[in-house]
Design an enzyme around this catalytic site. Structure first.
Site, PDB file in Angstrom:
ATOM      1  N   HIS A 277      20.451 -41.747-103.708  1.00  0.00           N
ATOM      2  CA  HIS A 277      19.780 -42.517-102.662  1.00  0.00           C
ATOM      3  C   HIS A 277      19.174 -43.766-103.278  1.00  0.00           C
ATOM      4  CE1 HIS A 277      17.184 -43.579 -99.294  1.00  0.00           C
ATOM      5  NE2 HIS A 277      18.020 -42.854 -98.581  1.00  0.00           N
ATOM      6  N   ASP A 330      22.526 -35.912 -96.118  1.00  0.00           N
ATOM      7  CA  ASP A 330      23.890 -35.727 -95.643  1.00  0.00           C
ATOM      8  C   ASP A 330      24.585 -34.540 -96.288  1.00  0.00           C
ATOM      9  OD1 ASP A 330      23.944 -37.857 -93.813  1.00  0.00           O
ATOM     10  OD2 ASP A 330      24.109 -39.274 -95.460  1.00  0.00           O
TER      11      ASP A 330
HETATM   12  N1  CMC Z   1      27.835 -39.527-107.424  1.00  0.00           N
HETATM   13  C1  CMC Z   1      27.962 -39.871-108.705  1.00  0.00           C
HETATM   14  N2  CMC Z   1      27.204 -40.790-109.312  1.00  0.00           N
HETATM   15  C2  CMC Z   1      26.250 -41.381-108.567  1.00  0.00           C
HETATM   16  C3  CMC Z   1      26.046 -41.067-107.231  1.00  0.00           C
HETATM   17  C4  CMC Z   1      26.882 -40.111-106.662  1.00  0.00           C
HETATM   18  N3  CMC Z   1      26.768 -39.766-105.386  1.00  0.00           N
HETATM   19  N4  CMC Z   1      25.055 -41.799-106.748  1.00  0.00           N
HETATM   20  C5  CMC Z   1      24.625 -42.568-107.742  1.00  0.00           C
HETATM   21  N5  CMC Z   1      25.346 -42.323-108.846  1.00  0.00           N
HETATM   22  C6  CMC Z   1      25.193 -42.947-110.144  1.00  0.00           C
HETATM   23  C7  CMC Z   1      25.941 -44.271-110.161  1.00  0.00           C
HETATM   24  O1  CMC Z   1      27.280 -44.115-110.590  1.00  0.00           O
HETATM   25  C8  CMC Z   1      25.111 -45.081-111.102  1.00  0.00           C
HETATM   26  O2  CMC Z   1      25.434 -44.671-112.416  1.00  0.00           O
HETATM   27  P1  CMC Z   1      25.544 -45.756-113.600  1.00  0.00           P
HETATM   28  O3  CMC Z   1      24.184 -46.390-113.690  1.00  0.00           O
HETATM   29  O4  CMC Z   1      25.935 -44.934-114.765  1.00  0.00           O
HETATM   30  O5  CMC Z   1      26.577 -46.719-113.159  1.00  0.00           O
HETATM   31  C9  CMC Z   1      23.697 -44.610-110.829  1.00  0.00           C
HETATM   32  O6  CMC Z   1      23.827 -43.285-110.306  1.00  0.00           O
HETATM   33  C10 CMC Z   1      22.976 -45.477-109.797  1.00  0.00           C
HETATM   34  O7  CMC Z   1      23.763 -45.472-108.614  1.00  0.00           O
HETATM   35  P2  CMC Z   1      23.990 -46.719-107.688  1.00  0.00           P
HETATM   36  O8  CMC Z   1      25.312 -46.577-107.009  1.00  0.00           O
HETATM   37  O9  CMC Z   1      23.732 -47.997-108.414  1.00  0.00           O
HETATM   38  O10 CMC Z   1      22.845 -46.496-106.658  1.00  0.00           O
HETATM   39  P3  CMC Z   1      22.683 -47.247-105.306  1.00  0.00           P
HETATM   40  O11 CMC Z   1      21.241 -47.277-105.003  1.00  0.00           O
HETATM   41  O12 CMC Z   1      23.405 -48.552-105.302  1.00  0.00           O
HETATM   42  O13 CMC Z   1      23.495 -46.337-104.278  1.00  0.00           O
HETATM   43  C11 CMC Z   1      24.077 -44.665-102.815  1.00  0.00           C
HETATM   44  C12 CMC Z   1      22.926 -45.395-103.477  1.00  0.00           C
HETATM   45  C13 CMC Z   1      23.497 -43.715-101.774  1.00  0.00           C
HETATM   46  C14 CMC Z   1      25.019 -45.649-102.115  1.00  0.00           C
HETATM   47  C15 CMC Z   1      24.842 -43.862-103.885  1.00  0.00           C
HETATM   48  O14 CMC Z   1      23.989 -42.907-104.471  1.00  0.00           O
HETATM   49  C16 CMC Z   1      26.093 -43.216-103.337  1.00  0.00           C
HETATM   50  O15 CMC Z   1      27.156 -43.848-103.264  1.00  0.00           O
HETATM   51  N6  CMC Z   1      26.012 -41.915-102.909  1.00  0.00           N
HETATM   52  C17 CMC Z   1      27.124 -41.244-102.288  1.00  0.00           C
HETATM   53  C18 CMC Z   1      27.204 -41.577-100.807  1.00  0.00           C
HETATM   54  C19 CMC Z   1      26.073 -40.974-100.027  1.00  0.00           C
HETATM   55  O16 CMC Z   1      25.762 -39.805-100.154  1.00  0.00           O
HETATM   56  N7  CMC Z   1      25.471 -41.779 -99.140  1.00  0.00           N
HETATM   57  C20 CMC Z   1      24.366 -41.323 -98.257  1.00  0.00           C
HETATM   58  C21 CMC Z   1      23.139 -42.099 -98.522  1.00  0.00           C
HETATM   59  S1  CMC Z   1      21.628 -41.449 -97.894  1.00  0.00           S
HETATM   60  C22 CMC Z   1      21.639 -41.083 -96.259  1.00  0.00           C
HETATM   61  C23 CMC Z   1      22.391 -41.950 -95.329  1.00  0.00           C
HETATM   62  O17 CMC Z   1      22.287 -43.153 -95.286  1.00  0.00           O
HETATM   63  O18 CMC Z   1      23.119 -41.333 -94.570  1.00  0.00           O
END
Ligand code: CMC
Length: 389
Positions: A277, A330
């Protein structure tokens, strides 16, 4: 070439983009208009939460009775929207349409049929917000009936006036009146999904409203933003991922095999759906609430539903142990709705049925104190050059 704009934050992370009195999203608490989410999930119904978000205050008993009556009176869809659902529903099986896109277009069509569609006064906005809150479950229900090749449930009334919002949604989808437990679980899920400050879809809605565009247009845009798997689409994607793991493991939930599956996913740089998140780095307040309710419902329904929670809990533990990444709301939502027999492609539309209240509150807040939302971009293109060089 110089630019006046400072270097941007990727994904606007940590940027405070405006004020709101509707919701506060912090690591230590999630608050809707002053009420903490555990308090609301335990003590308020979705209708009460919807009223709180739309009207600004908790309803009195009389206000609640009136609000519920207003929702019930506005459930039925105009014939043109029912015709649209009948036309497009069969396209789902053919792979041309997905339920989220159908909800989006149906909301847009509702705008074309709403005599107040162009009015953006607070009073007109509130009336439209209530109409949309009432009608979105009916869109989902009728659409599912068409997808299932069954007659539309209660086309004249949009449901059963004796059923509350969550129970009626389930009834419209299946034609079966749900038991109290299923009603409660879905009701709480709607409360958990109702609002979340400047998330991507709400921000989309505010940007649209900020041009002084209308409620239906802003909600239509918000639905498109919610659909993506990085946002609301994650509840469907999380369940799809669990089904993929279960199939790859031939139904044998062995923690070592799950770990191997996940390591392969990490090596392929796959994001695990339903985890992570932008704000909650130490856990999403909503996830344990829904997990506990969903697991209890699954237990009553039998081992074939509990096994998804067993698998999910192994995935959660490995994610936490190895990546220090927590599940978001989710993740349990996928397993929970599965246990209730809700078709997976309707999970994100149900998120719409909840978040319409938060979106509408934000659109009204934007209109009430508007300034066009128009940020700058950091130009990284070619230097100045001559067309006839
Ligand atoms: N699986 C694997 N690695 C992850 C995940 C994940 N779900 N989420 C974050 N990471 C890792 C990411 O690869 C990164 O690692 P590194 O620094 O080594 O590159 C680190 O954690 C930071 O992640 P980020 O993508 O820069 O974080 P963000 O704030 O940009 O993204 C997010 C947040 C929710 C888009 C992301 O965690 C994600 O893609 N999650 C999966 C999709 C998901 O479950 N979305 C629902 C969000 S919450 C409720 C909603 O809106 O419905």
């Amino acid at each position: 070439m110089t630019t006046a704009a400072p270097a941007p934050k990727a994904g606007l992370e940590g940027v405070v983009a405006g004020d709101t009195a509707i919701c506060n999203v912090e690591q230590d608490a999630l608050i809707y208009r002053g009420y903490e989410i555990h308090d609301l999930a335990e003590n308020a119904t979705f209708e009460e939460v919807a009223y709180l978000l739309l009207e600004g205050e908790k309803p009195t008993a009389e206000q609640l009775r009136f609000f519920k009556d207003e929702l019930i009176a506005n459930r039925a869809l105009p014939p043109a929207v029912i015709d649209y659902l009948k036309t497009v529903g069969p396209m789902v099986a053919q792979g041309a349409a997905v339920p989220m896109d159908i909800v989006r277009t149906a909301v847009s069509l509702l705008g074309n049929l709403d005599m107040e569609s162009q009015a953006i006064t607070p009073e007109a906005n509130l009336r439209k917000a209530k109409r949309l809150t009432a009608k979105i479950p009916t869109i989902i229900g009728h659409m599912q009936n068409v997808i299932d090749g069954k007659p539309i449930v209660a086309p004249d009334t949009g449901g059963d006036a004796n059923l509350g919002h969550a129970a009626n949604l389930l009834y419209l989808m299946s034609g079966q009146r749900p038991d109290k437990e299923a009603e409660k679980v879905v009701d709480v899920s709607l409360t958990l999904y109702a609002e979340h400050d400047y998330n991507a879809s709400t921000f989309t809605g505010r940007v649209i409203a900020g041009t002084l565009s209308d409620m239906h247009g802003a909600v239509t845009g918000a639905i498109a933003a919610l659909k993506g798997p990085l946002h609301g689409g994650a509840n469907e994607a999380a369940m799809d991922m669990l089904r993929e793991i279960m199939a790859d493991l031939n139904g044998n939930i062995d923690p070592g095999a799950v770990r191997d599956w996940m390591h392969k996913a990490f090596d392929e740089k796959r994001k695990l759906m339903g985890f992570g998140h932008r704000v909650y780095k130490n856990g999403d307040h909503r996830a344990p609430i829904l997990h506990a309710l969903g697991r209890a419902a699954a237990k009553k329904r039998g081992a074939e539903f509990v096994k998804w929670f067993e698998l999910g809990e192994i995935v959660q533990k490995i994610m936490l142990d190895e990546k220090n990444i927590h599940p978001n709301v989710d993740f349990p939502c996928g397993m929970t709705y599965y246990a209730l027999g809700i078709p997976v492609p309707q999970y994100t539309p149900i998120f719409v049925a909840a978040r319409i209240t938060g979106w509408a509150a934000h659109i009204m807040e934007q209109h009430a104190n508007n300034r066009l939302i128009r940020p700058r971009a950091n130009y990284v293109g070619p230097d100045l050059r001559k067309w006839n060089a």
